[in-house]
Design a protein around this motif. Sequence first.
Motif, PDB file in Angstrom:
ATOM      1  N   ALA A   1      -8.789 -33.744 -17.771  1.00  0.00           N
ATOM      2  CA  ALA A   1      -7.797 -34.755 -18.140  1.00  0.00           C
ATOM      3  C   ALA A   1      -6.747 -34.980 -17.063  1.00  0.00           C
ATOM      4  CB  ALA A   1      -7.120 -34.360 -19.449  1.00  0.00           C
ATOM      5  N   VAL A   2      -6.329 -33.930 -16.361  1.00  0.00           N
ATOM      6  CA  VAL A   2      -5.284 -34.118 -15.342  1.00  0.00           C
ATOM      7  C   VAL A   2      -5.770 -34.945 -14.162  1.00  0.00           C
ATOM      8  CG1 VAL A   2      -3.975 -32.058 -15.985  1.00  0.00           C
ATOM      9  CG2 VAL A   2      -5.708 -31.895 -14.195  1.00  0.00           C
ATOM     10  N   GLN A   3      -7.085 -35.111 -14.043  1.00  0.00           N
ATOM     11  CA  GLN A   3      -7.643 -35.961 -12.993  1.00  0.00           C
ATOM     12  C   GLN A   3      -7.838 -37.398 -13.466  1.00  0.00           C
ATOM     13  OE1 GLN A   3      -7.812 -34.648  -9.993  1.00  0.00           O
ATOM     14  NE2 GLN A   3      -7.196 -32.706 -10.911  1.00  0.00           N
ATOM     15  N   GLY A   4      -7.662 -37.623 -14.770  1.00  0.00           N
ATOM     16  CA  GLY A   4      -7.942 -38.934 -15.352  1.00  0.00           C
ATOM     17  C   GLY A   4      -6.786 -39.913 -15.265  1.00  0.00           C
ATOM     18  N   GLN A   5      -7.113 -41.167 -15.532  1.00  0.00           N
ATOM     19  CA  GLN A   5      -6.155 -42.267 -15.458  1.00  0.00           C
ATOM     20  C   GLN A   5      -5.013 -42.090 -16.451  1.00  0.00           C
ATOM     21  OE1 GLN A   5      -7.956 -46.050 -16.265  1.00  0.00           O
ATOM     22  NE2 GLN A   5      -6.058 -47.195 -15.998  1.00  0.00           N
ATOM     23  N   TRP A   6      -5.331 -41.640 -17.667  1.00  0.00           N
ATOM     24  CA  TRP A   6      -4.286 -41.504 -18.681  1.00  0.00           C
ATOM     25  C   TRP A   6      -3.188 -40.553 -18.212  1.00  0.00           C
ATOM     26  CZ3 TRP A   6      -2.694 -37.223 -21.662  1.00  0.00           C
ATOM     27  CH2 TRP A   6      -1.770 -37.524 -22.664  1.00  0.00           C
ATOM     28  N   TYR A   7      -3.555 -39.375 -17.788  1.00  0.00           N
ATOM     29  CA  TYR A   7      -2.566 -38.371 -17.371  1.00  0.00           C
ATOM     30  C   TYR A   7      -1.810 -38.836 -16.130  1.00  0.00           C
ATOM     31  CZ  TYR A   7      -0.483 -33.876 -16.208  1.00  0.00           C
ATOM     32  OH  TYR A   7       0.410 -32.881 -15.918  1.00  0.00           O
ATOM     33  N   LYS A   8      -2.523 -39.386 -15.178  1.00  0.00           N
ATOM     34  CA  LYS A   8      -1.884 -39.824 -13.935  1.00  0.00           C
ATOM     35  C   LYS A   8      -0.905 -40.966 -14.161  1.00  0.00           C
ATOM     36  CE  LYS A   8      -5.432 -38.245 -10.744  1.00  0.00           C
ATOM     37  NZ  LYS A   8      -6.432 -38.616  -9.745  1.00  0.00           N
ATOM     38  N   SER A   9      -1.098 -41.741 -15.233  1.00  0.00           N
ATOM     39  CA  SER A   9      -0.206 -42.873 -15.493  1.00  0.00           C
ATOM     40  C   SER A   9       1.046 -42.481 -16.292  1.00  0.00           C
ATOM     41  CB  SER A   9      -0.965 -43.977 -16.238  1.00  0.00           C
ATOM     42  OG  SER A   9      -1.257 -43.566 -17.570  1.00  0.00           O
ATOM     43  N   LEU A  10       1.113 -41.244 -16.764  1.00  0.00           N
ATOM     44  CA  LEU A  10       2.266 -40.811 -17.553  1.00  0.00           C
ATOM     45  C   LEU A  10       3.523 -40.705 -16.699  1.00  0.00           C
ATOM     46  CD1 LEU A  10       0.686 -37.909 -19.668  1.00  0.00           C
ATOM     47  CD2 LEU A  10       1.320 -40.197 -20.488  1.00  0.00           C
ATOM     48  N   GLU A  11       4.653 -41.050 -17.305  1.00  0.00           N
ATOM     49  CA  GLU A  11       5.947 -40.793 -16.680  1.00  0.00           C
ATOM     50  C   GLU A  11       6.410 -39.419 -17.153  1.00  0.00           C
ATOM     51  OE1 GLU A  11       8.942 -43.809 -16.983  1.00  0.00           O
ATOM     52  OE2 GLU A  11       7.440 -45.406 -16.931  1.00  0.00           O
ATOM     53  N   PHE A  12       6.955 -38.637 -16.228  1.00  0.00           N
ATOM     54  CA  PHE A  12       7.402 -37.272 -16.519  1.00  0.00           C
ATOM     55  C   PHE A  12       8.916 -37.184 -16.478  1.00  0.00           C
ATOM     56  CE2 PHE A  12       3.047 -36.518 -15.736  1.00  0.00           C
ATOM     57  CZ  PHE A  12       2.729 -35.265 -16.245  1.00  0.00           C
ATOM     58  N   PRO A  13       9.491 -36.215 -17.175  1.00  0.00           N
ATOM     59  CA  PRO A  13      10.940 -36.015 -17.101  1.00  0.00           C
ATOM     60  C   PRO A  13      11.327 -35.443 -15.736  1.00  0.00           C
ATOM     61  CG  PRO A  13       9.945 -34.242 -18.355  1.00  0.00           C
ATOM     62  CD  PRO A  13       8.846 -35.235 -18.049  1.00  0.00           C
ATOM     63  N   PRO A  14      12.612 -35.433 -15.417  1.00  0.00           N
ATOM     64  CA  PRO A  14      13.041 -34.875 -14.124  1.00  0.00           C
ATOM     65  C   PRO A  14      12.538 -33.438 -13.937  1.00  0.00           C
ATOM     66  CG  PRO A  14      14.877 -35.948 -15.234  1.00  0.00           C
ATOM     67  CD  PRO A  14      13.725 -35.942 -16.203  1.00  0.00           C
ATOM     68  N   GLY A  15      12.023 -33.165 -12.743  1.00  0.00           N
ATOM     69  CA  GLY A  15      11.494 -31.837 -12.438  1.00  0.00           C
ATOM     70  C   GLY A  15      10.252 -31.505 -13.216  1.00  0.00           C
ATOM     71  N   GLY A  16       9.566 -32.528 -13.669  1.00  0.00           N
ATOM     72  CA  GLY A  16       8.530 -32.302 -14.639  1.00  0.00           C
ATOM     73  C   GLY A  16       7.098 -32.528 -14.261  1.00  0.00           C
ATOM     74  N   ARG A  17       6.754 -32.584 -13.004  1.00  0.00           N
ATOM     75  CA  ARG A  17       5.326 -32.687 -12.681  1.00  0.00           C
ATOM     76  C   ARG A  17       4.942 -31.512 -11.785  1.00  0.00           C
ATOM     77  NH1 ARG A  17       1.107 -36.898 -12.881  1.00  0.00           N
ATOM     78  NH2 ARG A  17       2.568 -38.472 -13.531  1.00  0.00           N
ATOM     79  N   PRO A  18       4.871 -30.329 -12.404  1.00  0.00           N
ATOM     80  CA  PRO A  18       4.496 -29.156 -11.613  1.00  0.00           C
ATOM     81  C   PRO A  18       3.032 -29.260 -11.194  1.00  0.00           C
ATOM     82  CG  PRO A  18       4.606 -28.585 -13.922  1.00  0.00           C
ATOM     83  CD  PRO A  18       5.078 -30.010 -13.802  1.00  0.00           C
TER      84      PRO A  18
END
Length: 185
Positions: free
Chosen positions: A39-56
């Motif tokens: 899933a982390v390689q997919g379009q859905w996950y990649k299109s998500l907006e993350f909170p500050p400091g939030g894409r480890p």
Amino acid sequence: MATFDPFPSLLLSVSRNPVTSIGLPLAFGVLSGLPSTTAVQGQWYKSLEFPPGGRPSNRLFLTVWPFLYAGMGYASHLAVKAYDESLDSPTKEDAAYALKLYYIQLGLNFAWSSLFFVAKKPGLALIDITALTGTVACLTKLMHGPTNGVSTYLLVPYCAWLGYTTYLNAGIWWKNRTRQIPKID
């Protein structure tokens, strides 16, 4: 003196053995992590907006979780030892209740990946991880006395990590709640 029957003896047996007590959450972790690796390689996950400091980095998650699973598993082993060895009813009750919560949190932990990565429902995953975080905080407190605080050292990193991942989940849900995100990968 009352006897406490916390749950099926199979679950007690799993946690009585240090190898199986660590192996069970590691196995659950591998199974629950399988959907996330795709899933982390997919379009859905990649299109998500993350909170500050939030894409480890994904590597951070892959590094941290095995240690957390091993710690929680060994903490369950210590709780069963305390349950087996205690003659004190309140201590035995705390250990038994903590063990019940331990197995509940394993289920909540396992469910989270399916809710977030498979169903792509960050809102439902947020409810799950909030319940998971509360459950782990409670079981950490309950295990503290029966294990003379040793389990606390094993579970506090898990509590901290759950706090961070709850923040991430809440931020992802909040920032993406009104967006139209493709669910097909």
